[in-house]
Design an enzyme around this catalytic site. Sequence first.
Site, PDB file in Angstrom:
ATOM      1  N   ARG A 196      36.206  -0.172  57.970  1.00  0.00           N
ATOM      2  CA  ARG A 196      35.922   0.408  59.293  1.00  0.00           C
ATOM      3  C   ARG A 196      34.415   0.524  59.521  1.00  0.00           C
ATOM      4  O   ARG A 196      33.938   0.538  60.652  1.00  0.00           O
ATOM      5  CB  ARG A 196      36.622   1.768  59.461  1.00  0.00           C
ATOM      6  CG  ARG A 196      36.266   2.469  60.771  1.00  0.00           C
ATOM      7  CD  ARG A 196      37.315   3.464  61.260  1.00  0.00           C
ATOM      8  NE  ARG A 196      37.790   4.350  60.235  1.00  0.00           N
ATOM      9  CZ  ARG A 196      37.122   5.392  59.740  1.00  0.00           C
ATOM     10  NH1 ARG A 196      35.903   5.677  60.194  1.00  0.00           N
ATOM     11  NH2 ARG A 196      37.648   6.146  58.802  1.00  0.00           N
ATOM     12  N   TYR A 214      35.484  -4.990  85.977  1.00  0.00           N
ATOM     13  CA  TYR A 214      36.844  -5.267  85.517  1.00  0.00           C
ATOM     14  C   TYR A 214      37.700  -3.991  85.672  1.00  0.00           C
ATOM     15  O   TYR A 214      37.213  -2.881  85.463  1.00  0.00           O
ATOM     16  CB  TYR A 214      36.777  -5.741  84.059  1.00  0.00           C
ATOM     17  CG  TYR A 214      38.109  -5.796  83.372  1.00  0.00           C
ATOM     18  CD1 TYR A 214      39.170  -6.525  83.913  1.00  0.00           C
ATOM     19  CD2 TYR A 214      38.319  -5.119  82.178  1.00  0.00           C
ATOM     20  CE1 TYR A 214      40.401  -6.563  83.283  1.00  0.00           C
ATOM     21  CE2 TYR A 214      39.547  -5.160  81.542  1.00  0.00           C
ATOM     22  CZ  TYR A 214      40.578  -5.875  82.102  1.00  0.00           C
ATOM     23  OH  TYR A 214      41.797  -5.912  81.486  1.00  0.00           O
ATOM     24  N   LYS A 246      37.538 -13.903  75.470  1.00  0.00           N
ATOM     25  CA  LYS A 246      37.453 -14.925  76.511  1.00  0.00           C
ATOM     26  C   LYS A 246      36.730 -16.176  75.991  1.00  0.00           C
ATOM     27  O   LYS A 246      37.211 -16.811  75.093  1.00  0.00           O
ATOM     28  CB  LYS A 246      36.770 -14.304  77.736  1.00  0.00           C
ATOM     29  CG  LYS A 246      37.364 -12.932  78.129  1.00  0.00           C
ATOM     30  CD  LYS A 246      38.764 -13.063  78.643  1.00  0.00           C
ATOM     31  CE  LYS A 246      39.603 -11.807  78.684  1.00  0.00           C
ATOM     32  NZ  LYS A 246      39.042 -10.516  78.815  1.00  0.00           N
ATOM     33  N   ASP A 253      27.611  -6.683  81.093  1.00  0.00           N
ATOM     34  CA  ASP A 253      28.831  -7.309  80.588  1.00  0.00           C
ATOM     35  C   ASP A 253      28.682  -8.807  80.855  1.00  0.00           C
ATOM     36  O   ASP A 253      28.727  -9.249  82.000  1.00  0.00           O
ATOM     37  CB  ASP A 253      30.058  -6.719  81.296  1.00  0.00           C
ATOM     38  CG  ASP A 253      31.359  -7.262  80.722  1.00  0.00           C
ATOM     39  OD1 ASP A 253      31.359  -8.421  80.263  1.00  0.00           O
ATOM     40  OD2 ASP A 253      32.373  -6.546  80.761  1.00  0.00           O
TER      41      ASP A 253
HETATM   42  C1  4LM Z   1      40.800 -10.424  82.874  1.00  0.00           C
HETATM   43  N1  4LM Z   1      39.349  -9.137  81.478  1.00  0.00           N
HETATM   44  O1  4LM Z   1      39.922 -10.328  83.739  1.00  0.00           O
HETATM   45  P1  4LM Z   1      39.516  -7.063  76.574  1.00  0.00           P
HETATM   46  N2  4LM Z   1      34.908  -7.106  80.551  1.00  0.00           N
HETATM   47  C2  4LM Z   1      35.279  -8.065  81.425  1.00  0.00           C
HETATM   48  C3  4LM Z   1      36.609  -8.519  81.433  1.00  0.00           C
HETATM   49  O2  4LM Z   1      36.942  -9.480  82.297  1.00  0.00           O
HETATM   50  C4  4LM Z   1      37.542  -7.951  80.527  1.00  0.00           C
HETATM   51  C5  4LM Z   1      37.105  -6.961  79.640  1.00  0.00           C
HETATM   52  C6  4LM Z   1      35.770  -6.568  79.680  1.00  0.00           C
HETATM   53  C7  4LM Z   1      40.650  -9.596  81.657  1.00  0.00           C
HETATM   54  C8  4LM Z   1      41.659  -9.234  80.828  1.00  0.00           C
HETATM   55  C9  4LM Z   1      43.077  -9.278  81.122  1.00  0.00           C
HETATM   56  C10 4LM Z   1      34.299  -8.619  82.394  1.00  0.00           C
HETATM   57  C11 4LM Z   1      38.915  -8.366  80.547  1.00  0.00           C
HETATM   58  C12 4LM Z   1      38.032  -6.318  78.640  1.00  0.00           C
HETATM   59  O3  4LM Z   1      40.689  -7.519  77.328  1.00  0.00           O
HETATM   60  O4  4LM Z   1      39.608  -5.625  76.177  1.00  0.00           O
HETATM   61  O5  4LM Z   1      39.128  -7.967  75.444  1.00  0.00           O
HETATM   62  O6  4LM Z   1      38.241  -7.182  77.575  1.00  0.00           O
HETATM   63  O7  4LM Z   1      41.755 -11.196  82.977  1.00  0.00           O
END
Ligand code: 4LM
Length: 401
Positions: free
Chosen positions: A57, A110, A207, A182
């Site tokens: 961790r 998001y 992603k 981000d």
């Molecule tokens: C989506 N997005 O848009 P985790 N920051 C950005 C994101 O697009 C996302 C996250 C953080 C999508 C997920 C279903 C700009 C997520 C959050 O999903 O926790 O890895 O990332 O389709």
Amino acid sequence: MKSNYFETHAIHAGYDDREHSGSLSPPIFQTSTFVFPDAETGERRFAGTEEGYVYSRLKNPTVRQFEERMAVLEGGEKALAFASGMAAVSAVLLGLAKTGEHILCSEGVYGCTYGLLQFMEERLGISHSFLSMESAEELDAGILSNTSLIYIESPINPTMKLVDLEMVVTIAKEKGIPVIVDNTFCSPYLQRPLELGCDLVVHSATKYLCGHGDVIGGVAVGRQEVMEQIAHAAQKDIGGIMSPFDAWLLLRGIKTLPVRMDRHCDNAEHIAVLLKRHPYVDGIFYPGDPDFPQYDIACKQMKKSGGMISFRIKGGKEEAQQLMNELQLIKIAVSLGDAETLIQHPATMTHSGVPEHERENMGIPQNLLRLSVGLEAWQDIWADLEQALHRLMQKEDQVVS
Ligand code: 4LM
């Protein structure tokens, strides 16, 4: 390893095969804990007076290799890996903001980041507000006396609006406010906010960094001192850490990030031109479109225009859903940056948790669709979109006649 090239670092940074019996592929340290040679070593490692592993961790060699590669690719001093993008975003915001402070955000984030900000406001007394950040004057006026962080998505999910990072940094530096970006939609191959003066970068590593749709992960990169603060305040004690296997998959995926991104961008360019011309499409949102209101910002801060396109179709929610249901190659799924082309409906999917009036303010109507352009032949991606749009137009004609 010395190189001036991103492509070389994407493959080699953070890993030295000579330290691992010449293994070309890094070993996976699939262990929860580390054995101390004696009790005194354990004491020193807990006290922080001796370097070394203690417990996964806190630190794990495979995860560390991923963190070191990301630090090099983003041009930062230190990276921290997390179990998801949201674990990274929440560790950064909870690690840096205190009760009574205010976070100034880009107009649109998001959906789950929006949810986290709401949670922090209601439960922890850390307020936030959204601002389009279109001009220095507007930004200056939006900064409150208790603003302690500026949080930006650029491009913003899913409207693709951009924020001029250099402009924000100039104002933020005058006021001594850290800027967090981000960088998920770009990856460090297309945009490096730290080089533009921003203080911290976060990613959903799920992603483009992963690229193959088989990992949920997150990462934050910044200066050593700030990252240590987040490691102690949020990573160690909240504990949303990345698993060694996910770090290994990410190390593998990142090797091809530059070639994948080039293809995503090329494919998106073709699709954007064709979508824009289609009579059933009521506007596209794509930074590479010369008519995009922030095309100049895209040219200034992004290497290429990325693989994401949002577009409005003529009609509303029903037509948007019908269009998705007509697709044969393109998958209906949230997430982005995978080899497969994905389509989703933000109003009922990724941003369904945002109240309707806020969604409208962010520019997310019911007829907006978001396309993550994949790595298939662009001709096939277009053929699928075209046949679905055609079917929809036929249905409309039948209704009218
Ligand atoms: C989506 N997005 O848009 P985790 N920051 C950005 C994101 O697009 C996302 C996250 C953080 C999508 C997920 C279903 C700009 C997520 C959050 O999903 O926790 O890895 O990332 O389709």
